[in-house]
Design a protein around this motif. Structure first.
Motif, mmCIF file in Angstrom:
data_model
loop_
_atom_site.group_PDB
_atom_site.id
_atom_site.type_symbol
_atom_site.label_atom_id
_atom_site.label_comp_id
_atom_site.label_asym_id
_atom_site.label_seq_id
_atom_site.Cartn_x
_atom_site.Cartn_y
_atom_site.Cartn_z
ATOM 1 N N THR A 229 110.054 -62.602 40.551
ATOM 2 C CA THR A 229 109.348 -63.883 40.503
ATOM 3 C C THR A 229 108.841 -64.236 41.895
ATOM 4 O OG1 THR A 229 110.848 -64.629 38.749
ATOM 5 C CG2 THR A 229 109.509 -66.305 39.829
ATOM 6 N N LEU A 244 104.538 -73.261 40.450
ATOM 7 C CA LEU A 244 104.014 -72.216 39.569
ATOM 8 C C LEU A 244 104.853 -70.966 39.780
ATOM 9 C CD1 LEU A 244 101.761 -71.286 37.593
ATOM 10 C CD2 LEU A 244 100.497 -70.518 39.618
ATOM 11 N N GLU A 245 105.405 -70.427 38.686
ATOM 12 C CA GLU A 245 106.351 -69.320 38.793
ATOM 13 C C GLU A 245 105.939 -68.144 37.906
ATOM 14 O OE1 GLU A 245 110.564 -70.687 38.683
ATOM 15 O OE2 GLU A 245 109.654 -72.655 38.424
ATOM 16 N N PRO A 246 105.089 -67.247 38.396
ATOM 17 C CA PRO A 246 104.830 -66.014 37.655
ATOM 18 C C PRO A 246 106.068 -65.109 37.709
ATOM 19 C CG PRO A 246 103.674 -66.005 39.752
ATOM 20 C CD PRO A 246 104.298 -67.355 39.617
ATOM 21 N N ARG A 247 106.482 -64.608 36.566
ATOM 22 C CA ARG A 247 107.729 -63.852 36.457
ATOM 23 C C ARG A 247 107.467 -62.550 35.706
ATOM 24 N NH1 ARG A 247 112.493 -65.835 32.423
ATOM 25 N NH2 ARG A 247 114.160 -64.386 32.979
ATOM 26 N N LEU A 254 104.539 -60.307 31.496
ATOM 27 C CA LEU A 254 104.385 -61.331 32.528
ATOM 28 C C LEU A 254 104.537 -62.719 31.913
ATOM 29 C CD1 LEU A 254 103.632 -62.233 35.416
ATOM 30 C CD2 LEU A 254 101.233 -62.169 34.686
ATOM 31 N N GLU A 255 105.503 -63.467 32.415
ATOM 32 C CA GLU A 255 105.727 -64.839 31.968
ATOM 33 C C GLU A 255 105.284 -65.800 33.075
ATOM 34 O OE1 GLU A 255 109.464 -67.048 29.969
ATOM 35 O OE2 GLU A 255 109.686 -66.692 32.117
ATOM 36 N N ILE A 256 104.604 -66.870 32.682
ATOM 37 C CA ILE A 256 104.179 -67.899 33.628
ATOM 38 C C ILE A 256 104.985 -69.167 33.350
ATOM 39 C CG2 ILE A 256 102.289 -69.306 34.484
ATOM 40 C CD1 ILE A 256 101.980 -66.404 35.165
ATOM 41 N N THR A 258 105.691 -73.176 34.773
ATOM 42 C CA THR A 258 105.139 -74.252 35.593
ATOM 43 C C THR A 258 106.003 -75.501 35.435
ATOM 44 O OG1 THR A 258 102.898 -73.408 35.292
ATOM 45 C CG2 THR A 258 103.115 -75.658 36.095
ATOM 46 N N GLU A 278 106.663 -72.810 29.888
ATOM 47 C CA GLU A 278 106.816 -71.367 30.067
ATOM 48 C C GLU A 278 106.016 -70.651 28.982
ATOM 49 O OE1 GLU A 278 111.406 -71.587 31.806
ATOM 50 O OE2 GLU A 278 111.028 -70.821 29.789
#
Length: 750
Positions: A229, A244-247, A254-256, A258, A278
Motif C-alpha cells: 500500500t 487515498l490508499e491504493p492497495r 488492486l483495491e482503492i 479512500t 473501498e
C-alpha cells in the motif's frame, strides 16, 4: 556583548576578537577562535572551532557568517543539533488518524480546529513531545528565522553517538515555521545499509499533519498474498483531510481505499464526519467486483437538536473475512444503517426519531444469521419531573413501524406509553422508594399472527408496582497495612406485575435480557416491549466496597444477589420454556485491586436447583510497570447462543535487553481450536523500533486467516512496513507502544 583575549578594530565600524572570542546577543551565543563583527549591519564572521547556540539549537563548524538579527548567513563543514519544544495540538473528538504512521513522508494526525472556529475544551488538547534532530552538512544556509537549508547533509533523530539510522540527502530544507522538511536525492540508511531511496521527499518535523505520500506498507496473508500500500495524505484544510490508499493484493488485484474526515462549526454547534470507501474491481479469487462503504456523521446544534448517521454496507458476505477491511476491525454479520435526530432542549423532556436497518451477512452457510426487523421509523419520548408535588414522575412513549426484508414475516406498528410515579424517602443511611406505573401497548399488524389469534389489532395494559429499598453501613478497616473505609450495602427490590396472555403478539425486537446485576433490579426480564413478564418477586442483594478514605476512590467491590419468585413464570418467548425453580440463579461478582499492581475481575452465575454453574469468568491483570503487562482470563457460558468455554492469555514483557515479547492466545475448548493467536517480538533501540508479529484468527467454523507484520519505526521520522500497532492495541488490553509505553494511570482508565 563581545569578549575575547584580544580585541581590536574601528569603533562602531568593525570589531575583531581573537582567542576565546564570545558574542552574546539575546538568546544567541557564538564562540570561535577568531571573530569579526560589523555593528552597523549586525553581521558577524567567525572562523575556527565555531559554535553557535540559540535556545536548544547548537551548530558547530569551521566557518560561519551571519546577520544575527535577520538570521541570514551560512556555516561551512558543520554539525547541527536542533530541538523544538512541544506544540499544543487540538484533537478531533470524533475521529482518529486514518493512517498509523507517526511521521514519514507525510503524516496525518487528528484534525485541527481552524482559528475562530469550534471551541475545544481543555481535555481535547494534547501536547506533542519535543522533537530533536541532528546531523552534518557540507554547508548550512540560514534563510531567516526558523528556516534552515542543508547541502550534502545527514539527518537523524538518534541521540549523539548513535548513528543506527540516518537520512543521507543532497539538499534538505527545514521549515520550522510550517514544521515541514523537504529535500531531494534522499536515501535512508539503517545500520549502514541503504533501505529506501527517493528522488524527492517531504516529511513532518513535529509529527503533525501535512500533505504528501505516507510511508509505504507491505505484508502478506494467506488469503491475499503479498500486500503493498502506498497511501497519499491530503491536508485539505485545518478541519478537513483525506487519505487515498491504493492497495495491491497479488492474489486478488488492486483495491482503492479512500477516507475523508471533517469537523467544523454549523448552526451554532459542532459536527464531525468520517467517510470510508473501498473498491476492488474484478477480484481474481472471488470473480466479482467488491466494495465497502462506511459513513458516520454526528452533529449538535445550539437550539437543542442533535443528529447522527451511521451507514455501513459491503458488496458480499465474505468481504471482511477475505479482505481484512479497514472499515470494520472485526468480522461482523449485521451492518448498521441508521439515522437519528434528537431534541433535548426542553430540559425535563427529550425526543428522538430513529430510522434503522441492517445489512445481514452470511459468512458461514452452516450457521445462518436471521435478519432483524427494520425501524421505519421509531419515535421515542422521555419526560421526567423529579420534584412534582413531592413525587418523582416520568413518562416514556414510543411509536415504531416494523418492516422485515422477508415477506413471510408479519409487519406492523407498535405504540407504547408508560407513565409512572414514585415517592422516594431518602435518609443518609437508608432509603425506600415505592413506585407505581402502567404500561399501555397498542399493535396494528399487517395480518394476524396465527389462525388461533386472528386479530390484527391488539391492546395490552399492565399495571406495574415496585418498592426499592437499601441501607449503607460503614466502618474503618485495614487491609495489607493500609487504612480503608469498608461498606456493607444490602438492597431489597419487590416487583408486582399481573399476568396477561401475550401469545398473540408477534416478536419484533424482543429477546430474553442478559441476566446480570443490573437486570435483576429491572421491571422486565425481556429486552423490548413485545413481552412483559408477570411478576410477584423479591430481589435481595448485598455489596461491599473498600474505599480509600483520602481520595474517595473505590479500590474493590464485591456483590452477591438472587431473585425469589412467589408465582410461576407464565410469559415466554416462542421456542423457550419457563423457569423450573422458585428462585433465580445466584449471581456473585468481584472487581478491584487485590495486590499492588494486580487487578482482578470475577463473575459467577450458579443454578442452585440443578446445582451447576451456568456461566462464570475470572480474569487478572498484572501491571508492575510501563511496558510490562500480563492478562489472563477464563470464560464459561452455557447461556450464549454459541456456548463459550475459552481461555485467553495476553501481554507484553521484556525478555532480554531491549527485546520484548507480545502475544495473545485465545483457545476455545468448545470447538477444540484456537480462536486467535498473536505472537511477536519488538526491539526498542531508543531511536528506532523493530516489530515482527504474526496473527492467526478463526474467521468461521472451518476457516482461518493468517497475517504477518514487519515494521521498522524510525522515531520521529517514519514507520516502514506493515504496522501491527492497531492490531496489538485492539487485541491486547493495556498494550503500550514500545517507545511510548502506557502508564499505570492510563491502564487503570481502561
Amino acid at each position: 556583548m563581545l569578549s575575547a583575549q584580544r580585541i581590536s578594530g574601528i569603533i562602531d565600524r568593525e570589531v575583531i576578537a581573537e582567542d576565546e572570542a564570545e558574542l552574546r546577543q539575546g538568546d544567541k551565543v557564538l564562540t570561535a577562535d577568531r571573530m569579526t563583527y560589523w555593528p552597523v549591519d549586525d553581521e558577524v564572521e567567525a572562523v575556527g572551532s565555531v559554535r553557535f547556540q540559540q535556545n536548544d539549537d547548537v551548530i558547530s563548524g569551521v566557518k560561519m557568517r551571519m546577520k544575527l538579527e535577520d538570521q541570514f548567513g551560512f556555516f561551512d563543514d558543520a554539525s547541527y543539533f536542533v530541538k523544538r519544544p512541544p506544540k499544543e495540538a487540538v484533537r478531533a473528538r470524533s475521529s482518529t488518524p486514518s493512517s498509523e504512521f507517526t511521521s514519514g513522508f507525510a503524516a496525518p494526525r487528528a484534525l485541527d480546529i481552524a482559528p475562530g472556529q469550534t471551541k475545544v475544551k481543555s481535555r481535547d488538547r494534547a501536547k506533542t513531545g519535543a522533537t530533536e534532530a541532528r546531523g552534518e552538512a557540507e554547508r548550512i544556509d540560514f534563510e531567516g528565522e526558523n528556516q534552515i537549508r542543508l547541502s550534502t547533509a545527514t539527518y537523524t533523530t538518534c541521540k549523539p553517538g548513535n548513528d543506527d539510522w540516518y537520512l543521507s540527502i543532497a539538499d534538505l530544507k527545514l521549515d520550522y515555521d510550517n514544521d515541514v522538511g523537504t529535500g531531494s536525492d534522499a536515501t535512508v540508511r539503517f545500520l549502514g545499509v541503504p533501505i529506501l531511496h527517493t528522488p524527492w521527499m517531504s516529511f513532518s518535523l513535529n509529527n503533525q499533519r501535512k500533505s504528501g505520500f505516507l510511508t509505504p506498507t507491505y505484508g502478506s496473508s494467506s488469503d491475499n498474498g503479498i500486500e503493498f500500500t502506498l497511501p497519499y495524505y491530503w491536508n485539505i484544510a485545518p478541519n478537513m483531510d483525506a487519505t487515498l490508499e491504493p492497495r495491491v493484493l497479488t492474489k486478488r488485484g488492486l483495491e482503492i481505499g479512500t477516507t475523508v474526515r471533517t469537523i467544523n462549526e454549523a448552526l451554532g454547534g459542532f459536527y464531525s464526519s468520517n467517510a470510508r470507501l473501498e473498491y476492488l474491481p474484478n477480484d481474481r479469487q472471488a470473480g466479482i467486483n467488491r466494495w465497502g462503504v462506511a459513513l458516520t456523521h454526528n452533529q449538535v446544534t445550539a437550539n437543542g437538536f442533535s443528529g447522527a448517521i451511521n451507514y455501513n454496507r459491503v458488496s458480499d458476505s465474505d468481504y471482511y473475512t477475505d479482505l481484512s477491511s479497514q472499515i470494520s476491525k472485526t468480522s461482523e454479520t449485521q451492518l448498521l444503517q441508521q439515522g437519528m435526530l434528537t431534541y433535548g432542549g426542553g430540559g425535563w423532556w427529550n425526543a428522538m426519531v430513529n430510522v434503522q436497518s441492517y445489512q445481514t451477512l452470511q459468512p458461514d452457510p452452516k450457521n445462518p444469521v436471521t435478519p432483524p426487523y427494520r425501524l421505519m421509523p421509531q419515535i421515542t419520548l422521555n419526560a421526567r419531573q423529579p420534584d412534582l408535588f413531592t413525587t418523582d414522575s416520568s413518562l416514556f412513549g414510543q411509536y415504531t413501524y416494523f418492516i422485515h426484508p422477508s415477506s413471510a414475516k408479519v409487519e406492523g406498528q407498535r405504540a407504547v406509553l408508560q407513565p409512572q410515579v414514585s415517592l422516594p424517602y431518602v435518609t443518609p443511611g437508608w432509603y425506600v422508594t415505592p413506585r407505581v406505573g402502567v404500561n399501555v401497548t397498542q399493535y396494528a399488524l399487517s395480518y394476524p399472527v396465527s389462525v388461533a389469534n386472528d386479530r390484527s389489532s391488539i391492546n395490552r395494559s399492565l399495571p406495574i408496582f415496585s418498592v426499592d429499598s437499601g441501607m449503607t453501613f460503614e466502618r474503618p478497616s485495614n487491609w495489607f497495612g493500609r487504612d480503608y473505609t469498608q461498606t456493607l450495602e444490602p438492597r431489597l427490590y419487590y416487583l408486582n406485575i399481573p399476568y396477561k396472555n401475550q401469545n398473540n403478539i408477534p416478536v419484533f425486537d424482543t429477546a430474553l435480557a442478559d441476566f446480570n446485576f443490573a437486570q435483576i433490579f429491572a421491571d422486565n426480564q425481556f429486552s423490548g416491549w413485545d413481552r412483559i413478564n408477570n411478576a410477584n418477586q423479591l430481589t435481595a442483594a448485598v455489596s461491599s466496597r473498600l474505599i480509600d478514605p483520602t481520595s474517595g476512590a473505590e479500590i474493590m467491590r464485591g456483590m452477591i444477589g438472587q431473585r425469589l419468585y412467589f408465582t410461576d413464570d407464565k410469559v415466554t418467548l416462542p421456542g423457550t420454556t419457563a423457569r423450573k425453580w422458585s428462585n433465580s440463579d445466584l449471581l456473585a461478582g468481584f472487581t478491584g485491586q487485590v495486590l499492588p499492581r494486580v487487578y482482578a475481575d470475577a463473575a459467577v452465575q450458579y443454578d442452585p436447583g440443578d446445582q451447576q454453574f451456568q456461566r462464570y469468568s475470572i480474569g487478572a491483570r498484572y501491571f508492575p510497570e510501563a511496558g510490562k503487562l500480563l492478562n489472563a482470563s477464563y470464560s464459561y457460558n452455557t447461556q450464549a447462543a454459541t456456548p463459550i468455554n475459552q481461555v485467553d492469555v495476553s501481554g507484553q514483557w521484556p525478555i532480554s535487553g531491549r527485546w520484548q515479547a507480545v502475544g495473545r492466545y485465545n483457545y476455545s475448548f468448545e470447538q477444540n481450536t484456537p480462536v486467535e493467536i498473536i505472537g511477536g517480538l519488538e526491539y526498542n533501540a531508543g531511536c528506532w523500533v523493530l516489530r515482527v508479529v504474526g496473527h492467526r484468527v478463526q474467521t468461521a467454523e472451518a476457516t482461518s486467516s493468517t497475517s504477518a507484520f514487519v515494521q521498522l519505526e524510525l522515531s520521529d521520522f517514519a514507520r516502514l512496513g506493515s504496522s501491527p500497532l492497531n492490531l496489538l492495541q485492539r487485541r491486547i488490553s493495556g498494550y503500550g507502544v514500545a517507545n511510548h509505553p502506557m502508564t499505570d494511570s492510563a491502564l487503570a482508565e481502561q
